[in-house]
Design a protein around this motif. Structure first.
Motif, PDB file in Angstrom:
ATOM      1  N   CYS A  79       0.831  -1.206   0.000  1.00 52.83           N
ATOM      2  CA  CYS A  79       0.000   0.000   0.000  1.00 52.83           C
ATOM      3  C   CYS A  79       0.865   1.255   0.000  1.00 52.83           C
ATOM      4  N   ALA A  80       1.929   1.239   0.788  1.00 47.82           N
ATOM      5  CA  ALA A  80       2.796   2.411   0.900  1.00 47.82           C
ATOM      6  C   ALA A  80       3.511   2.734  -0.406  1.00 47.82           C
ATOM      7  N   PRO A 156      -7.433  -2.267  -7.097  1.00 50.02           N
ATOM      8  CA  PRO A 156      -7.053  -1.060  -7.858  1.00 50.02           C
ATOM      9  C   PRO A 156      -7.742   0.194  -7.354  1.00 50.02           C
ATOM     10  N   VAL A 157      -8.961   0.067  -6.860  1.00 50.20           N
ATOM     11  CA  VAL A 157      -9.676   1.234  -6.334  1.00 50.20           C
ATOM     12  C   VAL A 157      -8.952   1.783  -5.111  1.00 50.20           C
ATOM     13  N   PHE A 158      -8.543   0.895  -4.215  1.00 45.45           N
ATOM     14  CA  PHE A 158      -7.792   1.327  -3.040  1.00 45.45           C
ATOM     15  C   PHE A 158      -6.449   1.926  -3.444  1.00 45.45           C
ATOM     16  N   ALA A 159      -5.798   1.320  -4.424  1.00 45.40           N
ATOM     17  CA  ALA A 159      -4.492   1.825  -4.855  1.00 45.40           C
ATOM     18  C   ALA A 159      -4.609   3.251  -5.386  1.00 45.40           C
ATOM     19  N   VAL A 160      -5.610   3.500  -6.198  1.00 42.59           N
ATOM     20  CA  VAL A 160      -5.806   4.843  -6.751  1.00 42.59           C
ATOM     21  C   VAL A 160      -6.186   5.824  -5.647  1.00 42.59           C
ATOM     22  N   ALA A 161      -7.013   5.381  -4.705  1.00 41.84           N
ATOM     23  CA  ALA A 161      -7.406   6.262  -3.599  1.00 41.84           C
ATOM     24  C   ALA A 161      -6.196   6.665  -2.767  1.00 41.84           C
ATOM     25  N   MET A 162      -5.306   5.719  -2.481  1.00 42.39           N
ATOM     26  CA  MET A 162      -4.107   6.042  -1.705  1.00 42.39           C
ATOM     27  C   MET A 162      -3.136   6.904  -2.503  1.00 42.39           C
ATOM     28  N   ALA A 163      -3.032   6.660  -3.807  1.00 43.61           N
ATOM     29  CA  ALA A 163      -2.191   7.512  -4.642  1.00 43.61           C
ATOM     30  C   ALA A 163      -2.762   8.922  -4.716  1.00 43.61           C
ATOM     31  N   LEU A 195       5.767   9.061   6.913  1.00 45.29           N
ATOM     32  CA  LEU A 195       4.449   8.707   6.390  1.00 45.29           C
ATOM     33  C   LEU A 195       4.226   7.207   6.458  1.00 45.29           C
ATOM     34  N   THR A 196       5.254   6.425   6.144  1.00 47.52           N
ATOM     35  CA  THR A 196       5.132   4.973   6.194  1.00 47.52           C
ATOM     36  C   THR A 196       4.913   4.484   7.624  1.00 47.52           C
ATOM     37  N   LEU A 197       5.614   5.092   8.565  1.00 48.98           N
ATOM     38  CA  LEU A 197       5.483   4.670   9.960  1.00 48.98           C
ATOM     39  C   LEU A 197       4.159   5.137  10.572  1.00 48.98           C
ATOM     40  N   LEU A 198       3.833   6.412  10.404  1.00 51.89           N
ATOM     41  CA  LEU A 198       2.647   6.970  11.051  1.00 51.89           C
ATOM     42  C   LEU A 198       1.350   6.413  10.473  1.00 51.89           C
ATOM     43  N   SER A 199       1.386   5.968   9.228  1.00 49.76           N
ATOM     44  CA  SER A 199       0.198   5.361   8.636  1.00 49.76           C
ATOM     45  C   SER A 199      -0.027   3.943   9.135  1.00 49.76           C
ATOM     46  N   GLY A 200       0.969   3.356   9.798  1.00 48.69           N
ATOM     47  CA  GLY A 200       0.846   1.996  10.291  1.00 48.69           C
ATOM     48  C   GLY A 200       1.197   0.939   9.271  1.00 48.69           C
ATOM     49  N   ALA A 201       1.827   1.333   8.163  1.00 53.14           N
ATOM     50  CA  ALA A 201       2.105   0.380   7.096  1.00 53.14           C
ATOM     51  C   ALA A 201       3.050  -0.728   7.532  1.00 53.14           C
ATOM     52  N   VAL A 202       4.072  -0.391   8.295  1.00 54.34           N
ATOM     53  CA  VAL A 202       5.082  -1.385   8.662  1.00 54.34           C
ATOM     54  C   VAL A 202       5.101  -1.653  10.159  1.00 54.34           C
ATOM     55  N   LEU A 203       4.052  -1.284  10.865  1.00 55.39           N
ATOM     56  CA  LEU A 203       3.976  -1.577  12.291  1.00 55.39           C
ATOM     57  C   LEU A 203       3.463  -3.001  12.493  1.00 55.39           C
ATOM     58  N   PRO A 204       3.992  -3.723  13.463  1.00 63.28           N
ATOM     59  CA  PRO A 204       3.565  -5.112  13.671  1.00 63.28           C
ATOM     60  C   PRO A 204       2.145  -5.243  14.194  1.00 63.28           C
ATOM     61  N   HIS A 205       1.608  -4.173  14.787  1.00 59.79           N
ATOM     62  CA  HIS A 205       0.251  -4.208  15.321  1.00 59.79           C
ATOM     63  C   HIS A 205      -0.480  -2.945  14.892  1.00 59.79           C
ATOM     64  N   GLU A 206      -1.795  -2.985  15.011  1.00 60.89           N
ATOM     65  CA  GLU A 206      -2.607  -1.824  14.657  1.00 60.89           C
ATOM     66  C   GLU A 206      -2.269  -0.663  15.595  1.00 60.89           C
ATOM     67  N   PRO A 207      -2.054   0.551  15.050  1.00 54.46           N
ATOM     68  CA  PRO A 207      -1.727   1.694  15.915  1.00 54.46           C
ATOM     69  C   PRO A 207      -2.879   2.023  16.858  1.00 54.46           C
TER      70      PRO A 207
END
Length: 274
Positions: A79-80, A156-163, A195-207
């Motif tokens: 996603c990131a 693809p819808v999610f990908a475009v929304a995040m982009a 942005l990658t960290l604060l969005s929770g993309a690579v965190l082991p648990h839900e923020p």
């Protein structure tokens, strides 16, 4: 009547005229993109880099001995990747100063905003394509995720929304980069990791707590939660995060318009952007 309009010294504010400027700038951005990449350099270079990055981040979960964490990070990293191409809009916006066209855009009847936003359309498309490719690859690889089911059509819808949300954030900061072009690469490169960290993309648990609130307000956060719901086959549970991602992107779009207008006002008063 036409001559009166042409003789007017006021800025163009008709929606049709502003959209025409935006559309023309979007066409130029697409031509710039085609001049920069060929299909084999894009697929064999840019997309491979994105997939390798997602695989590298997922390997962190394997190092701690947890396949579930590895799978969670793999989806988040895919996603990131939507932000990887989108954040390039910041240094690319300053190319107008290097080419000597920024000052012309400032004094043009349509102003700076529609042109700058139109030139960032290729970043939105690039981010959407990269994130879609990475998500499909991750969904196809993970053993507990079924790629061939109806819910996967939303990827693809999610990908475009995040982009979209990431590009709007980038254009918000592009206003500052236009005024201080020497900071363009510093702004874009230092934004990627937070942005990658604060969005929770690579965190082991839900923020949780304040970090959870921040992840809801930043690009990627809601989209990552939605894609993880899709991985579980919960298409209905992914719709609310999708709506949240679109709302966050729209909020940053308003901020981007304001930032570019401030840059135009500053440049007009101080005869800058030349």
């Amino acid at each position: 009547m036409a001559s009166d309009r042409l003789a007017s010294d006021g800025p163009i504010d008709e929606p049709a005229s502003l959209f025409a400027t935006f559309r023309f700038a979007a066409v130029i951005s697409w031509r710039d993109f085609r001049a920069l990449y060929r299909w084999y350099t894009y697929v064999g270079g840019w997309l491979v880099r994105v997939l390798a990055q997602a695989a590298f981040l997922a390997s962190v979960g394997l190092l701690v001995g947890s396949e579930s964490v590895a799978h969670r990070i793999a989806i988040g990293a895919a996603c990131a990747s939507a932000a990887t191409g989108a954040l390039l809009a910041i240094p690319l916006a300053t190319m107008e100063r290097a080419l000597g066209t920024a000052a012309v855009l400032v004094v043009s009847p349509a102003g700076l905003v529609p042109s700058m936003l139109g030139r960032a359309v290729d970043r939105l498309v690039d981010g959407g394509v990269m994130s879609t490719t990475a998500l499909v690859a991750v969904f196809a690889y993970l053993p507990e995720v079924q790629l061939l089911r109806p819910s996967s059509l939303l990827l693809p819808v999610f990908a475009v929304a995040m982009a979209y949300s990431s590009t709007c954030l980038a254009m918000t900061l592009a206003g500052a980069a236009l005024l201080w072009p020497d900071a363009r690469n510093l702004i874009s490169s230092t934004l990627t990791v937070p942005l990658t960290l604060l969005s929770g993309a690579v965190l082991p648990h839900e923020p949780t707590g304040r970090l959870a609130l921040v992840s809801h307000l930043l690009p990627l956060g809601n989209g990552i939660r939605g894609c993880r719901e899709l991985a579980l086959g919960h298409a209905a549970g992914a719709l609310l995060p999708l709506l949240g991602e679109l709302l966050v992107g729209s909020a940053w779009l308003v901020a981007a318009i304001g930032s570019l207008r401030v840059a135009q006002s500053w440049a007009t008063r101080r005869a800058g952007l030349v």
